[in-house]
Each structure stands twice: as C-alpha cells, then as structure tokens.
Design an enzyme around this catalytic site. Structure first.
Site, mmCIF file in Angstrom:
data_model
loop_
_atom_site.group_PDB
_atom_site.id
_atom_site.type_symbol
_atom_site.label_atom_id
_atom_site.label_comp_id
_atom_site.label_asym_id
_atom_site.label_seq_id
_atom_site.Cartn_x
_atom_site.Cartn_y
_atom_site.Cartn_z
ATOM 1 C CB SER A 128 -0.826 -0.258 1.213
ATOM 2 O OG SER A 128 -1.208 1.199 1.372
ATOM 3 C CE LYS A 183 -3.378 -2.684 -0.550
ATOM 4 N NZ LYS A 183 -3.799 -2.708 -1.643
ATOM 5 C CG HIS A 186 -4.547 -1.023 4.353
ATOM 6 N ND1 HIS A 186 -4.626 0.201 2.663
ATOM 7 C CD2 HIS A 186 -4.004 0.070 4.953
ATOM 8 C CE1 HIS A 186 -4.323 1.234 2.352
ATOM 9 N NE2 HIS A 186 -3.793 0.977 4.017
ATOM 10 C CG ASN A 187 -7.083 -1.654 -0.542
ATOM 11 O OD1 ASN A 187 -5.679 -1.242 0.123
ATOM 12 N ND2 ASN A 187 -6.727 -1.160 -1.241
ATOM 13 C CD GLU A 190 -7.835 3.488 0.922
ATOM 14 O OE1 GLU A 190 -6.714 2.881 1.017
ATOM 15 O OE2 GLU A 190 -7.492 3.496 -0.781
HETATM 16 P P1 NBP Z 1 -2.033 -2.238 -13.943
HETATM 17 O O1 NBP Z 1 -1.679 -2.529 -12.413
HETATM 18 O O2 NBP Z 1 -1.697 -0.855 -14.690
HETATM 19 O O3 NBP Z 1 -0.785 -3.253 -14.788
HETATM 20 C C1 NBP Z 1 0.323 -3.120 -15.465
HETATM 21 C C2 NBP Z 1 1.334 -4.300 -16.466
HETATM 22 O O4 NBP Z 1 1.025 -5.305 -15.722
HETATM 23 C C3 NBP Z 1 2.537 -3.793 -17.062
HETATM 24 O O5 NBP Z 1 3.784 -4.106 -16.851
HETATM 25 C C4 NBP Z 1 1.880 -5.208 -18.139
HETATM 26 O O6 NBP Z 1 2.639 -5.334 -18.985
HETATM 27 C C5 NBP Z 1 1.509 -6.265 -17.519
HETATM 28 N N1 NBP Z 1 0.842 -7.485 -18.531
HETATM 29 C C6 NBP Z 1 -0.885 -6.984 -18.326
HETATM 30 BR BR1 NBP Z 1 -2.026 -5.500 -18.082
HETATM 31 N N2 NBP Z 1 -1.298 -8.423 -19.163
HETATM 32 C C7 NBP Z 1 0.506 -9.075 -19.030
HETATM 33 C C8 NBP Z 1 0.544 -10.406 -18.892
HETATM 34 N N3 NBP Z 1 -0.953 -10.917 -19.207
HETATM 35 N N4 NBP Z 1 1.350 -11.114 -19.084
HETATM 36 C C9 NBP Z 1 2.018 -9.981 -18.620
HETATM 37 N N5 NBP Z 1 2.369 -8.785 -18.168
HETATM 38 C C10 NBP Z 1 1.037 -8.388 -18.325
HETATM 39 O O7 NBP Z 1 0.051 -2.193 -13.100
HETATM 40 P P2 NBP Z 1 0.095 -1.391 -11.612
HETATM 41 O O8 NBP Z 1 -0.629 0.480 -11.657
HETATM 42 O O9 NBP Z 1 1.646 -0.662 -11.925
HETATM 43 O O10 NBP Z 1 -0.340 -1.636 -10.321
HETATM 44 C C11 NBP Z 1 0.561 -3.055 -11.090
HETATM 45 C C12 NBP Z 1 0.288 -4.129 -9.491
HETATM 46 O O11 NBP Z 1 0.081 -3.315 -8.546
HETATM 47 C C13 NBP Z 1 -1.857 -3.660 -10.172
HETATM 48 O O12 NBP Z 1 -2.202 -5.636 -9.330
HETATM 49 C C14 NBP Z 1 -2.000 -3.190 -8.691
HETATM 50 O O13 NBP Z 1 -3.548 -3.195 -8.285
HETATM 51 C C15 NBP Z 1 -1.320 -3.136 -7.445
HETATM 52 N N6 NBP Z 1 -1.179 -2.204 -6.892
HETATM 53 C C16 NBP Z 1 -1.057 -0.370 -7.013
HETATM 54 C C17 NBP Z 1 -1.336 0.512 -6.844
HETATM 55 C C18 NBP Z 1 -1.636 1.708 -7.057
HETATM 56 O O14 NBP Z 1 -1.452 2.991 -7.017
HETATM 57 N N7 NBP Z 1 -1.178 2.045 -8.800
HETATM 58 C C19 NBP Z 1 -1.279 0.245 -5.708
HETATM 59 C C20 NBP Z 1 -0.886 -0.807 -4.594
HETATM 60 C C21 NBP Z 1 -1.095 -1.735 -5.552
HETATM 61 P P3 NBP Z 1 2.558 -4.824 -20.280
HETATM 62 O O15 NBP Z 1 3.491 -2.945 -20.420
HETATM 63 O O16 NBP Z 1 3.689 -5.419 -21.469
HETATM 64 O O17 NBP Z 1 1.058 -4.220 -20.977
#
Ligand code: NBP
Length: 477
Positions: A128, A183, A186-187, A190
């Site tokens: 988080s 987690k 937590h959300n 939140e």
């Molecule tokens: P995203 O949730 O937007 O995911 C994008 C990533 O997933 C890219 O690297 C993409 O690769 C890859 N991907 C996908 Br989509 N499909 C795929 C597949 N079939 N095979 C391999 N790679 C694949 O990214 P994020 O916002 O950085 O979040 C990552 C994780 O962290 C998520 O589970 C999210 O829920 C969690 N999270 C996010 C936050 C936040 O604030 N954003 C906070 C806490 C947790 P590509 O570049 O090749 O498309």
C-alpha cells in the site's frame, strides 16, 4: 553477476518498487512483457543503482541468484496467472514468487497451494502507498511461508516505510493468503475513513456554512490532534485547491460520482461470508455506488425533505468541534469493524495474525497511516485477545466523552437532511453492541412463526418451537 531480486511488470508500481530496491543497494533484475518499458526504466533511472535489464523470461530467471526472489507487479487477476504460468516452469525448488499486485486472497490461496506442489514459495504480498509509496517506502503485508519471510524479510524491511519510531512497516502477516487478506481490509478501512471525512466535510459546509478554504483550515487543525493522518492531510490540500480554469474551489468543479476498483467491495463480500458486521465499511462502499446512480438521483431530486440552513457564525465553531468528536468516534468504530474482520479471517484460515503488528505496519507508507494506529497497537499489545477495540479502556473512554456530540451531530444531520450513512452506521453499531436487549428476540419469534426455525429461551437450555397454527403451546425442538 546475478541479481538479488527480480521485478517483472514495470508499470508505475513495479518500476518504482524496482527503483526502491536498487536505491537501497540491492541488485535488481528487471523484466516486462513489452521490453520497451524495461529499456525506458534503464534509460531514465539506470544510474540509480545496480539494474540488470532482461528481455526474455529465461534471461530474467537466469539473472537471479538462488534461491530466486521474483516479484510480480502486473495487473491483478488473469495477467498474474499468465505470468506465473510463464515463469513457474523455469524455477527450481526453494525459489520464491512474490505477488505484489492487488490479488484477491482466495486467488492467492489457490496459487500458493498449486506452487507448493513444486516446492515454490508463493508470497502473496499486499503493498500500500501507491506509486510514491512504492518508490519511497510502502507498507508491506507479505503472506506465504515463514521460510520465505526469513529470506525476504530483511530486504522488505529495508525498502518499507518506517514508522515514527523507525520500525519498518512490514511484518510476516501469516501463511498463504493472509497478506492479501489484510491488504483487502486495509482498503476497506480506507473506504470508511474517506467516507467519514467526506461526511464531516459536507456537515461543515451545509450545516456550519463554511467555505472549502475554511474547511481546509479546520482539517489542518484537526491534523495536529488525534485525527492526525495522511487522509486528513490530503483532504485539506484538496479542499484548498483552486481550479485554474474557473477560479472556483476544485471540489466544486469535480463530478460528485465516486468510483472504485473493488477492494472495498471484497472487504464487504468476505465480511458477509464470515458473518462479521462491517456496517461502516459497507456504507462507504454503498455511498460510492449510490453517488454513481445519476439517473436515479436525477429522478429523486424533487422528493420532499429539508434543505440545510447554515448555522450562525457564533454556533459554527462549536458545531465543528462536535463534528470532530463524531468523526473520531466513528473512526474508532470503523477500525473496530476492520480488525474484527481480520481476526475472523485469521480464525477461519488458521493464520494466527498478530493484530497489534498489523496496526504497527499501517503506521507508515500506506494510505490509512495515522497517529491513531499507535494507540491500536498499544491496545492489542496490552491485551492480544482483546474481543474488540471498543473493549479497550482508552477507546471506550474516548467514545464515552465523544458520544453526546456524536449524537448531536446526527440529530442535526437528520433534521437538516444531510446524509451521513457512515456516522449513523457507526453509532448504530455502537448502540447495538452496548444494548442490554436487542430486538433479535422478536426476529427469532417471527422466524419461528413462519418457518418453524425454533428459538432458544433466556431461562432454559435447549431449542423450542411454538405451535403457532394450533394451540400455541411450546414444544421442544
Ligand atoms: P497495472 O495494473 O496497470 O498493470 C500493468 C502491468 O501489467 C504492465 O507491466 C503490463 O505489461 C503487465 N501485464 C498485463 Br496488463 N497483462 C499481462 C500479461 N498477460 N502478461 C504479462 N504482463 C502483463 O500496473 P500498476 O498500476 O503498476 O499496478 C501493478 C499491480 O499493483 C496491480 O495488481 C495493482 O492492483 C497493484 N497496486 C497498484 C497500486 C497503484 O497505486 N497503482 C497500489 C497498490 C497496488 P505491458 O507493459 O506489457 O502491458
């Protein structure tokens, strides 16, 4: 050379997490399905530390020292399974896959079980703090085996946020899906925190008659007291922001329809399954969904009811103090409900979660970080088997001191027609718990009447049924 840890999935979260490891002196192998993102990371941030860029899955796995530590930071759901299927065949017994995405804990339990057959440690890890947290120190909630934590713990402690007393905001939450479960809650908390703050804002606006800028100042003052928290701090920032295009308060130009990604909903769904009353969290989820029903809201606009009339200036300050009491008391209730859900999940799945440790790792890095969590930790440290946060003497005393104002705020809200589902649900929970007798007795009577569902008596052991359709005599069930 080989990397101490690898990160695959280099969108905002994965990229920042990889940088965080590298900036803390670890060598980090990086990989992404689309290799251009890997190259972009190296071009932009390669100077920050010891990165090893890889293109293929085989290169990535080969770049890692053994036992391997492989972090997956991809979109939760099917993409996570796809990535596991791609990498698992390349791994060896003892290797660790750390899933840092927002997975549902049931998926994590399944993945952990499947990979255990291959002697691969699957470590479902709640992270988080958004992208800033990932870079500068998130709150980290790892599940999985104790053995995996022995290997990963020191690295996670290094990159995690530090609480005010310098304790790292990470602990081994418990086996298999425990980390993602925590987690999720937590959300949920939140969501509740945000809803309560939103209700406080609307009361200060409509009942006290303050402007967004004035309310921002009130939140800034509150943030120096017991409500001191990240969410109160950013609330003041958002409320004092002026829209550049119109010169109006930003909050007045944003559409009033709240969106959600689903972790709050999961918290409520699982609470329903576990039978845990998380009414405050549920109201927060429902408030968001209600706000999005624009046609329904439009169709309901002419319904009768009062329009809030702002108080005079002399009464507004006193009312704001009462709102602070109501907000604080309702916040205690939300956390009480959330910790109840964690305790129930822990009992259901044999996770043996240390609730005080959870409060401790939420003190920094995460969205609900707050001074208040120190108090929760102290409550559980003093009594690990505390039946409820409300049974802690300090919290009970604080609610006792707040409850008159809490009720007064709800009376004002009701009379003025300002919806306060979060405050109201919290107070109803509190009053229901302290009630000598609940109308559940009548509910049992009704159930026995229409469905012969039986009831238990206050004065005798056993289950009974009344012959409602005959002479209404009572028979043992
Ligand atoms: P995203 O949730 O937007 O995911 C994008 C990533 O997933 C890219 O690297 C993409 O690769 C890859 N991907 C996908 Br989509 N499909 C795929 C597949 N079939 N095979 C391999 N790679 C694949 O990214 P994020 O916002 O950085 O979040 C990552 C994780 O962290 C998520 O589970 C999210 O829920 C969690 N999270 C996010 C936050 C936040 O604030 N954003 C906070 C806490 C947790 P590509 O570049 O090749 O498309």
């Amino acid at each position: 050379t080989s990397a101490q840890i690898g990160v695959t999935g280099l969108a905002v979260m994965g990229r920042n997490l990889a940088r965080n490891f590298a900036r803390n002196g670890y060598s980090v192998a990086v990989h992404n399905r689309t290799p251009s993102k890997t190259r972009a990371l190296i071009d932009e941030f390669g100077h920050e530390g010891d990165f090893i860029a890889t293109e293929t899955a085989a290169d990535f796995v080969a770049a890692l020292e053994r036992p391997r530590r492989l972090v997956i930071m991809v979109k939760a759901g099917d993409p996570t399974d796809a990535v596991i299927q791609e990498f698992a065949p390349l791994l060896e017994p003892g290797d660790m896959i750390i899933d840092g995405g927002n997975a549902h804990f049931a998926d994590t339990r399944r993945r952990e079980r499947e990979l255990r057959e291959q002697d691969i440690h699957f470590v479902g890890t709640g992270i988080s703090g958004g992208e800033e947290g990932a870079l500068h120190g998130p709150s980290i909630m790892p599940g999985g085996s104790g053995q995996s934590y022995a290997s990963l713990g020191p690295m996670l402690e290094k990159i995690a946020a530090k609480a005010a007393d310098a304790t790292p905001c990470v602990t081994h939450v418990g086996p298999d899906g425990a980390g993602h479960f925590v987690k999720m809650v937590h959300n949920g908390i939140e969501y509740a925190d945000m809803q309560l703050i939103a209700e406080a804002y609307q009361l200060l606006r409509d009942v006290a008659g303050y402007s967004p800028a004035q309310i921002a100042e009130i939140f800034r003052t509150w943030n120096t007291g017991r409500l001191d928290s990240y969410l109160i701090e950013i609330t003041a920032e958002v409320l004092s922001h002026i829209d550049a295009a119109t010169g109006k308060p930003f909050v007045d130009v944003v559409q009033d329809q709240a969106e959600q990604k689903g972790t709050g909903r999961w918290t409520v769904q699982i609470a329903l399954e576990l039978g845990v009353p998380v009414s405050g969290i549920a109201e927060a989820v429902f408030a968001r969904s209600l706000s999005g029903h624009t046609a329904l809201r439009e169709a309901s606009r002419g319904l009768a009811g009062p329009t809030a009339k702002p108080l005079g200036e002399s009464e507004s300050a006193a009312f704001a103090d009462q709102v602070e009491q109501a907000l604080y008391a309702s916040k205690i209730v939300s956390y009480t409900q959330g910790f109840h859900e964690i305790a129930a999940g822990s009992a259901e799945y044999d996770w043996n979660i240390d609730l005080g440790a959870i409060a401790s790792i939420w003190r920094g890095g995460c969205i609900i970080r707050a001074a208040f969590l120190d108090r929760i930790r102290a409550a559980y440290d003093a009594r690990p088997d505390l039946p409820s946060l409300l049974s802690d003497e300090t919290f009970a005393q604080e609610i006792a001191a707040a409850q008159e104002d809490w009720r007064a705020v709800l009376v004002a809200a009701t009379n003025q027609g300002v919806p306060t589902p979060g405050f109201a649900a919290a107070l109803a929970y509190y009053d229901a718990l302290r009630a000598e007798r609940l109308p559940a007795a009548l509910t049992q009577g009704q159930r026995d009447y229409f469905g012969a569902h039986t009831y238990r008596r206050t004065d005798r052991e056993g289950s009974f049924h009344t012959l409602w359709g005959a002479d209404r005599s009572e028979v043992p069930a």
